[in-house]
Design a protein around this motif. Structure first.
Motif, PDB file in Angstrom:
ATOM      1  N   GLN A 146     -41.533 -10.843  54.288  1.00 25.95           N
ATOM      2  CA  GLN A 146     -40.564 -11.879  53.956  1.00 25.95           C
ATOM      3  C   GLN A 146     -41.217 -12.987  53.141  1.00 25.95           C
ATOM      4  O   GLN A 146     -42.445 -13.068  53.022  1.00 25.95           O
ATOM      5  CB  GLN A 146     -39.940 -12.454  55.234  1.00 25.95           C
ATOM      6  N   LYS A 147     -40.358 -13.851  52.582  1.00 21.41           N
ATOM      7  CA  LYS A 147     -40.822 -14.971  51.768  1.00 21.41           C
ATOM      8  C   LYS A 147     -40.460 -16.279  52.463  1.00 21.41           C
ATOM      9  O   LYS A 147     -39.324 -16.459  52.900  1.00 21.41           O
ATOM     10  CB  LYS A 147     -40.173 -14.922  50.383  1.00 21.41           C
ATOM     11  N   ALA A 170     -46.281 -12.828  55.484  1.00 19.49           N
ATOM     12  CA  ALA A 170     -45.272 -13.344  54.559  1.00 19.49           C
ATOM     13  C   ALA A 170     -45.895 -13.767  53.235  1.00 19.49           C
ATOM     14  O   ALA A 170     -47.090 -14.058  53.151  1.00 19.49           O
ATOM     15  CB  ALA A 170     -44.550 -14.534  55.185  1.00 19.49           C
ATOM     16  N   THR A 171     -45.064 -13.801  52.201  1.00 23.11           N
ATOM     17  CA  THR A 171     -45.414 -14.444  50.942  1.00 23.11           C
ATOM     18  C   THR A 171     -45.078 -15.912  51.078  1.00 23.11           C
ATOM     19  O   THR A 171     -43.965 -16.265  51.476  1.00 23.11           O
ATOM     20  CB  THR A 171     -44.627 -13.836  49.771  1.00 23.11           C
ATOM     21  N   ALA A 173     -44.793 -19.857  49.660  1.00 24.27           N
ATOM     22  CA  ALA A 173     -44.698 -20.852  48.595  1.00 24.27           C
ATOM     23  C   ALA A 173     -44.819 -22.232  49.232  1.00 24.27           C
ATOM     24  O   ALA A 173     -44.411 -22.443  50.371  1.00 24.27           O
ATOM     25  CB  ALA A 173     -43.376 -20.738  47.856  1.00 24.27           C
ATOM     26  N   ASP A 190     -49.332 -18.487  48.113  1.00 23.92           N
ATOM     27  CA  ASP A 190     -49.216 -17.566  46.976  1.00 23.92           C
ATOM     28  C   ASP A 190     -48.577 -18.236  45.764  1.00 23.92           C
ATOM     29  O   ASP A 190     -48.944 -17.957  44.621  1.00 23.92           O
ATOM     30  CB  ASP A 190     -48.365 -16.350  47.377  1.00 23.92           C
ATOM     31  N   LEU A 204     -38.251 -21.570  42.626  1.00 23.87           N
ATOM     32  CA  LEU A 204     -38.165 -20.646  43.755  1.00 23.87           C
ATOM     33  C   LEU A 204     -36.751 -20.113  43.940  1.00 23.87           C
ATOM     34  O   LEU A 204     -35.768 -20.834  43.723  1.00 23.87           O
ATOM     35  CB  LEU A 204     -38.596 -21.359  45.049  1.00 23.87           C
ATOM     36  N   TYR A 207     -35.590 -16.755  48.943  1.00 23.41           N
ATOM     37  CA  TYR A 207     -36.474 -16.911  50.100  1.00 23.41           C
ATOM     38  C   TYR A 207     -35.738 -16.646  51.411  1.00 23.41           C
ATOM     39  O   TYR A 207     -34.534 -16.880  51.530  1.00 23.41           O
ATOM     40  CB  TYR A 207     -37.124 -18.297  50.101  1.00 23.41           C
TER      41      TYR A 207
END
Length: 333
Positions: A146-147, A170-171, A173, A190, A204, A207
């Motif tokens: 997931q982000k 997770a990714t 931001a 990331d 973005l 998410y």
């Protein structure tokens, strides 16, 4: 014992350094000699009176939430701790008092200190660690692949939450200034948005989770970076009816919470996402899980500055500037 005391609620008023009786340990308590305590914006907000309706402390009272120290005595029903244990904790609401030489804490809120941390490093962890854990693991149920967008990545919660989110697969931001880019990248971020130059809403999208720690305008923008079915967990408000139920607040405060959060809940519903307010709670069991992550090197503390106890007011003023990288700690021993 020496302690920093809140005599009255007043914005930016200094805490008073005075002498108070050493606390007594009840049958379920551990009495801890405090070696270090960390400073949080929550401490400032309580001093300012922002939480007086939901956290009705009887003044005067000793301020401070996060502690690391040595157990001096244990209550008659305490089995998992003994005198001499090095522990850390976020004292529960209603029983705070970390800016002092001693504190009595319910044993359910305490965990053994990570063996690989100093007392100052350990004291920096409880509130921000539990906040990140309860937001990402308990509330958002963040999963591998997931982000997640974690705001203010160089702050106390942000530095911990980035590392936890990466551990969960997770990714990540985050937002920060250009001067902190390398730091948050090393923690695991990331995607890094320079908030002074770029608008995260334009960078973005798609998410699964947002961890909001900023104002209501930023929260509204955060809803728009979520994909349908995503969740925004906010630790800065507005409080919602779910929080009122958790706290068992009366019908008047329940109505107030409903009104305060009506706008953001309506916007979330239109965007097909979920809004959830989190006011973290003390939890020794979760803190023990965090200890394991620290001892295995998954998460490391980030400490900006250490102040002596006598400079507690200066430490509070420093974090209120909003420029601290990680946590600010008070050293007693």
């Amino acid at each position: 014992m020496k302690a920093f005391i809140i005599d009255r609620y007043a914005k930016d008023a200094p805490l008073r350094l005075g002498d108070v009786p050493e606390p007594e340990a009840g049958e379920n308590d551990v009495l801890v000699q405090i070696h270090a305590a960390s400073v949080n914006l929550l401490d400032s907000k309580i001093r300012d009176g922002e939480f007086k309706l939901i956290l009705p402390y009887r003044r005067p009272f000793v301020a401070g939430h996060d502690v690391a120290g040595t157990v001096i005595r244990v209550g008659s029903k305490v089995r998992q701790f003994r005198p001499g244990d090095e522990v850390y904790a976020r004292a529960r609401d209603g029983r705070i008092g970390a800016f002092a030489e001693y504190i009595a804490i319910n044993d359910a809120d305490v965990a053994l200190k990570p063996k690989n941390l100093s007392m100052e490093e350990a004291a920096s962890i409880p509130l921000v660690g539990l906040t990140a854990w309860q937001a990402l693991v308990e509330r958002a149920k963040l999963k591998k692949g997931q982000k997640v967008f974690i705001q203010a990545g160089s702050g106390g919660v942000g530095t911990f939450a980035i590392q936890l989110a990466k551990h969960l697969g997770a990714t990540v931001a985050t937002t920060t200034s250009a001067s902190n880019t390398d730091m948050v990248r090393k923690l695991g971020a990331d995607v890094i948005v320079d908030y002074k130059k770029d608008d995260f809403e334009k960078v973005l999208s798609g998410y699964d989770v947002v961890l909001n720690s900023q104002d209501n305008k930023t929260l509204e923008k955060s809803l728009r970076v979520l994909k349908p079915g995503g969740v925004a967990v906010s630790i800065s408000g507005p409080p919602d009816p779910g929080f009122a139920r958790e706290k068992g607040l009366n019908w008047v405060l329940n109505l107030v919470m409903r009104v305060l959060s009506a706008g953001i809940r309506r916007r979330a519903k239109r965007a097909d996402v979920r809004y959830s307010f989190l006011f973290m709670t003390a939890n020794g069991g979760q803190l023990t899980k965090i200890t394991s992550l620290i001892e295995t090197g998954v998460i490391r503390p980030v400490v900006d500055r250490v102040f002596p106890l006598e400079q507690t007011n200066e430490a509070l003023a420093y974090i209120e500037q909003g420029r601290a990288k990680g946590k600010v700690v008070i050293k007693l021993k």
